[in-house]
Design an enzyme around this catalytic site. Structure first.
Site, short mmCIF file in Angstrom:
data_model
loop_
_atom_site.label_atom_id
_atom_site.label_comp_id
_atom_site.label_asym_id
_atom_site.label_seq_id
_atom_site.Cartn_x
_atom_site.Cartn_y
_atom_site.Cartn_z
NE ARG A 178 48.40 36.06 36.44
CZ ARG A 178 48.17 37.33 36.13
NH1 ARG A 178 48.88 38.29 36.73
NH2 ARG A 178 47.24 37.66 35.27
CG HIS B 173 51.29 35.79 32.38
ND1 HIS B 173 50.40 36.82 32.21
CD2 HIS B 173 50.60 34.79 32.98
CE1 HIS B 173 49.21 36.46 32.69
NE2 HIS B 173 49.32 35.24 33.17
CB VAL C 245 53.82 35.94 25.31
CG1 VAL C 245 53.91 36.96 24.19
CG2 VAL C 245 52.43 35.97 25.93
N GLY D 110 57.60 32.16 23.78
CA GLY D 110 58.60 31.31 24.41
C GLY D 110 59.23 31.91 25.65
CG ASP E 14 61.64 35.61 24.83
OD1 ASP E 14 60.70 35.80 25.65
OD2 ASP E 14 61.62 36.08 23.68
CB SER F 264 59.52 38.74 25.76
OG SER F 264 58.54 37.75 25.99
CG ASN G 170 50.99 40.35 31.11
OD1 ASN G 170 50.64 39.29 31.62
ND2 ASN G 170 51.61 40.40 29.94
CG HIS H 224 44.49 29.69 39.39
ND1 HIS H 224 43.43 29.84 38.54
CD2 HIS H 224 45.56 30.24 38.74
CE1 HIS H 224 43.82 30.45 37.42
NE2 HIS H 224 45.11 30.69 37.53
CB THR I 47 45.32 26.69 52.28
OG1 THR I 47 44.91 26.01 51.06
CG2 THR I 47 44.75 25.95 53.46
CG ASP J 196 46.62 23.43 49.87
OD1 ASP J 196 46.07 23.96 48.88
OD2 ASP J 196 46.37 23.78 51.04
#
Length: 355
Positions: free
Chosen positions: A66, A70, A74, A76, A78, A80, A99, A198, A251, A256
């Protein structure tokens, strides 16, 4: 006083330093094996940091995937999202509601950064650490999923918290999800593919409980499932309510295709998860991935690589942060350049010469 020709020579040298900090091919694009000559153990070092953290808490894998997502969505890829202070002022991305408090895995990135600085200082970017760590997390949880990560990203110096609100959130409709990914040059199918991650991790009550009451009224969530969620989440749930639940009921620590199998049963945790089966085109992808896990994993690898190529900084753009949570100081940037200049001046016995 230095002569004009001397100054011109210095300018040429400094230009060469900027260009030689990274292999020439990175000036145009990312490449697999980017650190083969400058830091051969880079990926192994990151992999070890991820494995150590995973051994203590398997949930960190979902957090690292994640983090990479994230970051790239935002401004690209980089790094950030890792900045704890925005030099331009205002909240950095990591402190905004999309966040905070849900992002995790920062300590794993810091551990990898420290180990890399011991092995090959000022060489591997924090943005590449994120990309490697996400790949390693997928491998640890998916067992048979491994892919080569094109690298050569550079680290940005701005983290604008306002832009974090453009991240696709848990309450978006199908159309809004498709548009959010299209804005990053990702297709509707790739949106469904990436949503499949997810199958790992947990989510805070504030991300689903209120909207799911509307779903209950419309018959798009299992009443028994919603009853369990209501029993779990406090009545006064808010942004910082530290109560979470697994996104995948069956799971939650295994990469999966179970996520896709749960959706038709009205067991998608978020409104946005459920939206994938309320659109005929998206549902076709859900059904295909529910029926064929191998197909989904193949497409996941391609989608992760493509996502990792969203607007990267390369070549002389950005910097290599020595501390992933703050931009380099003038002194750290100067010392890094000095080391590069020394490498450019070999001694008479093929040893590095310094002045």
């Amino acid at each position: 006083m230095a002569s004009s020709s001397g100054l011109a020579g210095l300018a040429v040298l400094l230009t060469a330093v900027l260009c030689l900090q990274l292999p020439a091919a990175s000036l145009a694009q990312l490449q697999v094996g980017f650190y083969d000559s400058t830091c051969p153990n880079a990926e192994a070092i990151v992999q070890q940091a991820v494995a150590d953290a995973f051994a203590s808490n398997s949930g960190v894998a979902a957090g690292l995937i994640r983090l990479h997502f994230h970051d790239c969505f935002v401004n690209g890829c980089d790094a950030s999202v890792l900045l704890s202070v925005n030099p331009a002022g205002g909240d950095p991305e990591r402190d905004t509601p999309p966040n905070n408090p849900s992002l995790r895995g920062f300590e794993v990135v810091d551990a990898a950064r420290a180990a890399l600085e011991q092995s090959c200082p000022s060489t591997v970017s924090c943005a590449d650490i994120l990309a490697f760590a996400a790949r390693d997390s997928i491998n640890l949880t998916g067992s048979d999923v491994f892919y080569q990560v094109p690298a050569g990203r550079r680290d940005g110096s701005v983290s604008n918290g306002t832009l974090a609100f453009t991240l696709p959130g848990p309450n978006l409709t199908a159309d809004e999800l498709v548009k959010g990914f299209a804005d990053r040059n990702l297709t509707a199918e790739e949106m469904v593919v990436l949503s499949g991650t997810h199958t790992l991790g947990r989510s805070h009550c504030n991300s689903f409980i209120v909207r799911n009451r509307e779903r209950l009224a419309s018959g798009t969530i299992s009443p028994a499932y919603q009853a369990l969620l209501e029993a779990l989440c406090p009545a006064n749930t808010s942004r910082f309510t530290n109560v979470t639940t697994e996104i995948d009921l069956s799971t939650p620590t295994v990469l999966d295709n179970n996520y896709y199998k749960l959706l038709p049963l009205n067991l998608g945790l978020h409104f946005s998860d459920d939206q994938l089966i309320r659109n005929a085109t998206l549902k076709a992808s859900v059904d295909a991935f529910a029926a064929n896990e191998t197909l989904w994993k193949e497409k996941l690898v391609a989608a992760m690589i493509k996502m990792g190529e969203i607007q990267p900084k390369t070549g002389a753009e950005g910097e290599i942060r020595l501390n992933c949570s703050i931009v380099n100081t003038a002194s750290s940037s100067s010392s890094s350049s000095a080391r590069l200049i020394e490498v450019l001046r070999p001694g008479s016995d093929n040893e590095v010469a310094s002045s």
